[in-house]
Enzyme design. Structure first.
Site, PDB file in Angstrom:
ATOM      1  CG  HIS A  63      10.216 -29.300   0.269  1.00  0.00           C
ATOM      2  ND1 HIS A  63      11.006 -30.403   0.019  1.00  0.00           N
ATOM      3  CD2 HIS A  63      10.749 -28.706   1.372  1.00  0.00           C
ATOM      4  CE1 HIS A  63      11.956 -30.476   0.938  1.00  0.00           C
ATOM      5  NE2 HIS A  63      11.825 -29.458   1.775  1.00  0.00           N
TER       6      HIS A  63
ATOM      7  CE  LYS B 280     -12.125   0.201   1.213  1.00  0.00           C
ATOM      8  NZ  LYS B 280     -11.569   1.100   2.189  1.00  0.00           N
TER       9      LYS B 280
ATOM     10  CD  GLU C 190      -3.272  -0.548   2.053  1.00  0.00           C
ATOM     11  OE1 GLU C 190      -2.980   0.075   3.093  1.00  0.00           O
ATOM     12  OE2 GLU C 190      -4.395  -1.035   1.856  1.00  0.00           O
TER      13      GLU C 190
HETATM   14  O1  PA5 Z   1      -3.502   1.064   5.889  1.00  0.00           O
HETATM   15  C1  PA5 Z   1      -4.664   1.398   5.690  1.00  0.00           C
HETATM   16  O2  PA5 Z   1      -5.009   2.584   5.730  1.00  0.00           O
HETATM   17  C2  PA5 Z   1      -5.742   0.380   5.410  1.00  0.00           C
HETATM   18  O3  PA5 Z   1      -5.251  -0.891   5.283  1.00  0.00           O
HETATM   19  C3  PA5 Z   1      -6.760   0.379   6.543  1.00  0.00           C
HETATM   20  O4  PA5 Z   1      -6.108   0.068   7.735  1.00  0.00           O
HETATM   21  C4  PA5 Z   1      -7.884  -0.621   6.284  1.00  0.00           C
HETATM   22  O5  PA5 Z   1      -8.480  -0.369   5.042  1.00  0.00           O
HETATM   23  C5  PA5 Z   1      -8.926  -0.536   7.381  1.00  0.00           C
HETATM   24  O6  PA5 Z   1      -9.410   0.764   7.478  1.00  0.00           O
HETATM   25  P1  PA5 Z   1     -10.177   1.276   8.753  1.00  0.00           P
HETATM   26  O7  PA5 Z   1      -9.235   1.267   9.895  1.00  0.00           O
HETATM   27  O8  PA5 Z   1     -10.630   2.647   8.391  1.00  0.00           O
HETATM   28  O9  PA5 Z   1     -11.350   0.341   8.972  1.00  0.00           O
END
Ligand code: PA5
Length: 426
Positions: free
Chosen positions: A302, A411, A281
């Site tokens: 393996h 989303k 990310e």
């Molecule tokens: O790193 C990030 O921002 C994402 O992976 C969020 O942690 C994830 O989408 C969960 O989001 P939230 O904490 O708003 O539920």
């Protein structure tokens, strides 16, 4: 810095490190300036509020008296760090020893990291049979997986305990003001914690997001913060602490597209998952980034060993080498003469050295990171080390390590599909 970073097998030269030094310095200044968005995690271990820490520890102690199972509801950065820590430091059962007795603390289970009815049905069984608390974690307070799982598990909790008691068993960690989870926590009176504004999900493991459930699981969070603080203040960042970040960048420039994190202790299974999110990310944007991958060795030798040795060389390897595993076992002679008088860890170490030699011979670039042992202190160091290294490489690549614009696209597609489809009875 107690971790030892060895990039001698990457082909990255002293000259390349030197050339990158001004940009690395610039990246470090950005991280420490306090001016960049979402860099609150950089100084946090050095200045963690004592009141908040006490609040966390007292709440964890209360949770320990209330339940046999704590279900942590969250996804991505709101769960992976905790899962990594619990798996590494407590373990799914007694085989991963860190001195903790799993029986003295609630078992930690995870919900809301998928949308599987099968998976969550099992958790409903747990609520029926055992004493349970819920810890719901979402920075936005609106994440689909988390909202669905929380709604289902909360209903089961209320059915079992009644509303008044259920409320006492729900802990919420979310934004201080925004989102429906904050609104619900205030309205219902859940015990709650705030996720700092200037820390994003995947950098939040050393906030209440990770620290509350970890403390409830019996993990020494003070020691974890001390490890992270030691890493934050390490003078080695001025010498070779950033070599890994630079090596990753230089390897990407030579055409490597995949970083495979390899480890020989199954305790690190979920640490590798946490790393994948952190790197994926933070770097994967604007057509850039290394694709983060992981292999558990020797298991995966393996299945994937052939590819590593002779396949398409689009990858490099980063080996997490635990110098002193938690436990060891002697190998009986019946296993074969080759192993006579040896222990499992000795053979595991021989495998690691053999893989290093074999892959080096076939020209695979490799980084080796030595971890003294797996405990809360070094876990804190690891978290901080990788967060910093990842941010530096992202800056070198020219991308913002702290946003994730691409996550939103699926989303909105899913929302459209759900709006178009008819409700059905399961
Ligand atoms: O790193 C990030 O921002 C994402 O992976 C969020 O942690 C994830 O989408 C969960 O989001 P939230 O904490 O708003 O539920």
């Amino acid at each position: 810095m107690d971790l030892k970073i060895d990039i001698s097998r990457t082909g990255v030269t002293k000259e390349q490190l030197k050339n990158c030094a001004p940009k690395v310095e610039e990246a470090m200044e950005k991280l420490w300036s306090g001016q960049e968005e979402y860099t609150g995690w950089v100084k946090l271990p050095l200045q963690y509020g004592q009141d908040e820490l006490e609040h966390l520890l007292n709440t964890a102690a209360l949770i320990q008296t209330q339940c046999e199972i704590l279900i942590v509801i969250g996804v991505g950065g709101s769960y992976l760090g905790t899962r990594a820590a619990v798996h590494a430091l407590v373990g799914p059962d007694e085989i991963y020893g860190s001195g903790l007795s799993p029986k003295s603390y609630p078992e930690i289970k995870f919900a809301g990291n998928n949308i599987s009815g099968t998976y969550h049905s099992q958790l409903l069984e747990d609520i029926r049979k055992k004493d349970v608390c819920l810890c719901v974690i979402s920075k936005s307070g609106t994440t689909t997986e988390t909202s669905i799982a929380f709604a289902i598990l909360k209903a089961a909790l209320i059915e079992k305990y009644g509303k008044e008691e259920a409320v006492k068993r729900i802990y919420a960690i979310t934004d201080k003001a925004a989102g429906s989870l904050r609104e619900e926590a205030e309205r219902e009176g859940y015990e709650s914690f705030e996720i700092p504004d200037d820390i994003g999900g995947r950098y939040s493991v050393l906030t209440s997001v990770g620290l509350l459930p970890m403390a409830a699981a019996g993990i020494d969070i003070k020691s974890m913060l001390a490890g992270a603080a030691a890493m934050a203040s390490s003078t080695e960042w001025d010498y070779n602490g950033t070599d890994y970040a630079v090596a990753r960048y230089e390897l990407m420039k030579t055409g490597k597209q995949i970083e495979i994190v390899e480890y020989y202790e199954p305790q690190l299974d979920f640490f590798a998952e946490w790393l994948k999110q952190l790197f994926g990310e933070s770097e994967g944007k604007e057509g850039k980034g290394l694709f983060p991958s992981s292999l558990h060795l020797t298991t995966d030798l393996h299945s994937m060993g052939q590819f590593l040795q002779e396949g398409n060389q689009i990858f490099f390897e980063t080996i997490l080498n635990v110098k002193k595993p938690a436990r060891d076992l002697p190998i009986p002679n019946e296993a074969g003469g080759l192993f006579e008088g040896k222990s499992m860890n000795e053979v595991n170490r021989a495998a690691l050295e053999a893989v290093l030699a074999a892959h080096e011979a076939s020209g695979v670039p490799m980084v080796k990171i030595d971890i003294p042992e797996i405990n809360a202190y070094y876990f804190g160091q690891l978290i901080y080390f990788f967060e910093t290294s990842c941010s530096i490489t992202a800056y070198l690549m020219g991308v913002n390590p702290f946003n994730q614009p691409g996550v939103e696209r699926y989303k909105s597609e899913m929302k459209k599909m759900l709006q178009q489809s008819q409700p059905c009875k399961a």
